[in-house]
Design a protein around this motif. Sequence first.
Motif, PDB file in Angstrom:
ATOM      1  N   ILE A  76       0.821  -1.176   0.109  1.00 43.56           N
ATOM      2  CA  ILE A  76       0.095   0.340   0.433  1.00 43.56           C
ATOM      3  C   ILE A  76       0.807   1.092   0.004  1.00 43.56           C
ATOM      4  CG2 ILE A  76      -1.531  -0.966   1.071  1.00 43.56           C
ATOM      5  CD1 ILE A  76      -1.012   0.150   3.498  1.00 43.56           C
ATOM      6  N   GLY A  77       2.410   1.326   0.035  1.00 45.25           N
ATOM      7  CA  GLY A  77       2.965   2.449   0.021  1.00 45.25           C
ATOM      8  C   GLY A  77       4.379   1.945   0.913  1.00 45.25           C
ATOM      9  N   HIS A  78       5.093   2.764   1.047  1.00 48.18           N
ATOM     10  CA  HIS A  78       6.550   2.368   1.324  1.00 48.18           C
ATOM     11  C   HIS A  78       6.732   3.890   2.648  1.00 48.18           C
ATOM     12  CE1 HIS A  78       6.762   0.429  -2.581  1.00 48.18           C
ATOM     13  NE2 HIS A  78       7.308  -0.214  -2.038  1.00 48.18           N
ATOM     14  N   PHE A  79       8.076   3.179   3.203  1.00 44.34           N
ATOM     15  CA  PHE A  79       8.652   4.455   4.281  1.00 44.34           C
ATOM     16  C   PHE A  79       9.811   4.443   4.137  1.00 44.34           C
ATOM     17  CE2 PHE A  79       7.781   1.226   7.338  1.00 44.34           C
ATOM     18  CZ  PHE A  79       8.503   0.887   8.096  1.00 44.34           C
ATOM     19  N   MET A 120      -4.248  -1.014  17.961  1.00 39.42           N
ATOM     20  CA  MET A 120      -3.906  -0.011  18.498  1.00 39.42           C
ATOM     21  C   MET A 120      -5.226   0.946  17.624  1.00 39.42           C
ATOM     22  SD  MET A 120      -0.159   2.126  18.898  1.00 39.42           S
ATOM     23  CE  MET A 120       0.771   1.186  20.149  1.00 39.42           C
ATOM     24  N   THR A 121      -5.755   2.057  17.629  1.00 42.85           N
ATOM     25  CA  THR A 121      -7.191   2.557  16.538  1.00 42.85           C
ATOM     26  C   THR A 121      -5.672   3.422  15.135  1.00 42.85           C
ATOM     27  OG1 THR A 121      -7.425   4.152  17.209  1.00 42.85           O
ATOM     28  CG2 THR A 121      -8.952   2.964  17.958  1.00 42.85           C
ATOM     29  N   LEU A 122      -5.967   3.223  14.415  1.00 43.98           N
ATOM     30  CA  LEU A 122      -5.101   4.007  12.925  1.00 43.98           C
ATOM     31  C   LEU A 122      -4.906   5.217  14.124  1.00 43.98           C
ATOM     32  CD1 LEU A 122      -7.324   3.628  10.080  1.00 43.98           C
ATOM     33  CD2 LEU A 122      -5.697   2.415  11.083  1.00 43.98           C
ATOM     34  N   ALA A 123      -5.203   5.722  14.812  1.00 39.29           N
ATOM     35  CA  ALA A 123      -4.710   7.426  14.832  1.00 39.29           C
ATOM     36  C   ALA A 123      -4.167   7.502  15.648  1.00 39.29           C
ATOM     37  CB  ALA A 123      -6.329   7.993  15.404  1.00 39.29           C
ATOM     38  N   GLU A 124      -3.958   6.422  16.687  1.00 35.74           N
ATOM     39  CA  GLU A 124      -3.375   5.596  18.209  1.00 35.74           C
ATOM     40  C   GLU A 124      -1.918   5.424  17.420  1.00 35.74           C
ATOM     41  OE1 GLU A 124      -6.127   4.215  21.807  1.00 35.74           O
ATOM     42  OE2 GLU A 124      -5.445   3.161  20.834  1.00 35.74           O
ATOM     43  N   ALA A 125      -2.033   4.646  16.334  1.00 30.79           N
ATOM     44  CA  ALA A 125      -1.238   3.748  16.121  1.00 30.79           C
ATOM     45  C   ALA A 125      -0.556   5.031  15.259  1.00 30.79           C
ATOM     46  CB  ALA A 125      -1.457   2.824  14.607  1.00 30.79           C
ATOM     47  N   HIS A 130       7.573   6.491  14.710  1.00 32.05           N
ATOM     48  CA  HIS A 130       8.968   8.260  14.803  1.00 32.05           C
ATOM     49  C   HIS A 130       8.847   8.152  13.336  1.00 32.05           C
ATOM     50  CE1 HIS A 130      10.214   7.674  18.764  1.00 32.05           C
ATOM     51  NE2 HIS A 130       9.771   7.119  18.633  1.00 32.05           N
ATOM     52  N   GLU A 131       8.202   7.277  12.172  1.00 34.70           N
ATOM     53  CA  GLU A 131       8.597   8.357  11.263  1.00 34.70           C
ATOM     54  C   GLU A 131       7.399   8.135   9.909  1.00 34.70           C
ATOM     55  OE1 GLU A 131      11.170   4.473  12.341  1.00 34.70           O
ATOM     56  OE2 GLU A 131       8.175   4.967  12.345  1.00 34.70           O
ATOM     57  N   ASP A 132       7.503   9.839  10.074  1.00 32.57           N
ATOM     58  CA  ASP A 132       6.126  10.792   9.412  1.00 32.57           C
ATOM     59  C   ASP A 132       5.225   9.984   8.744  1.00 32.57           C
ATOM     60  OD1 ASP A 132       5.975  12.280  11.025  1.00 32.57           O
ATOM     61  OD2 ASP A 132       7.761  13.812  10.104  1.00 32.57           O
ATOM     62  N   ASP A 133       5.977   9.433   7.211  1.00 27.46           N
ATOM     63  CA  ASP A 133       5.122   8.361   5.739  1.00 27.46           C
ATOM     64  C   ASP A 133       5.132   7.697   6.507  1.00 27.46           C
ATOM     65  OD1 ASP A 133       8.113   7.751   6.745  1.00 27.46           O
ATOM     66  OD2 ASP A 133       8.805   7.790   4.082  1.00 27.46           O
ATOM     67  N   LEU A 134       5.264   6.414   7.414  1.00 27.37           N
ATOM     68  CA  LEU A 134       4.996   5.362   8.309  1.00 27.37           C
ATOM     69  C   LEU A 134       2.898   6.206   8.777  1.00 27.37           C
ATOM     70  CD1 LEU A 134       4.453   2.490   8.722  1.00 27.37           C
ATOM     71  CD2 LEU A 134       5.932   2.683  10.331  1.00 27.37           C
ATOM     72  N   ALA A 135       3.012   6.807   9.655  1.00 26.74           N
ATOM     73  CA  ALA A 135       2.258   7.921  10.367  1.00 26.74           C
ATOM     74  C   ALA A 135       1.171   7.562   9.190  1.00 26.74           C
ATOM     75  CB  ALA A 135       2.818   8.871  11.016  1.00 26.74           C
ATOM     76  N   GLN A 136       1.921   8.186   7.890  1.00 24.67           N
ATOM     77  CA  GLN A 136       0.401   8.393   6.534  1.00 24.67           C
ATOM     78  C   GLN A 136      -0.201   7.743   6.273  1.00 24.67           C
ATOM     79  OE1 GLN A 136      -0.314  11.862   6.292  1.00 24.67           O
ATOM     80  NE2 GLN A 136      -2.310  11.149   5.640  1.00 24.67           N
ATOM     81  N   LEU A 137       0.394   6.872   6.006  1.00 29.98           N
ATOM     82  CA  LEU A 137       0.248   4.942   5.365  1.00 29.98           C
ATOM     83  C   LEU A 137      -0.628   5.050   6.246  1.00 29.98           C
ATOM     84  CD1 LEU A 137       3.023   3.646   3.885  1.00 29.98           C
ATOM     85  CD2 LEU A 137       1.163   4.211   3.145  1.00 29.98           C
TER      86      LEU A 137
END
Length: 148
Positions: A76-79, A120-125, A130-137
């Motif tokens: 679904i993407g990369h980080f 965890m919920t998506l928001a909690e996870a 710590h990685e912004d691009d993983l957080a966005q995924l």
Amino acid sequence: MTGPARTETSETRQVAALPWRQGENGVEVMMITSRETRRWVIPKGGRMVGKTDPQAAAQEAYEEAGIQGETLEAPIGHFRYGKRLKSGATQACVVAVYPLEVLIQLGAWPEDLQRERRWMTLAEAAEAVHEDDLAQLIRDFAPALHAF
């Protein structure tokens, strides 16, 4: 005299599973702690000879989180992140993320004494990593958009 930690210039390719389930309040993802820093991460590791990348991601999910399920064939993407090596150098890594619908959660698994795991919920996870691009995924993940 030691200089600053150096960064390797070539990127290492890794695979990761984004373990998910449909919880009472929507989609939840399973997060695990890293062994060294105890930060919240998703199961990940190197590509494996003899396995496709989705199979390798599923293997990491089993070893690190004690879960099994169905994995998508396409990421679904990369980080990206910097992996600290024993030498003190940092290895740049690019990680392909494969959603894994969790069907089985084991009580014992290979790394159960080395890690914690938590739904965890998506928001909690997204907030926990710590990685912004993983957080966005994680924030953007919607299983209904993918064919499982």
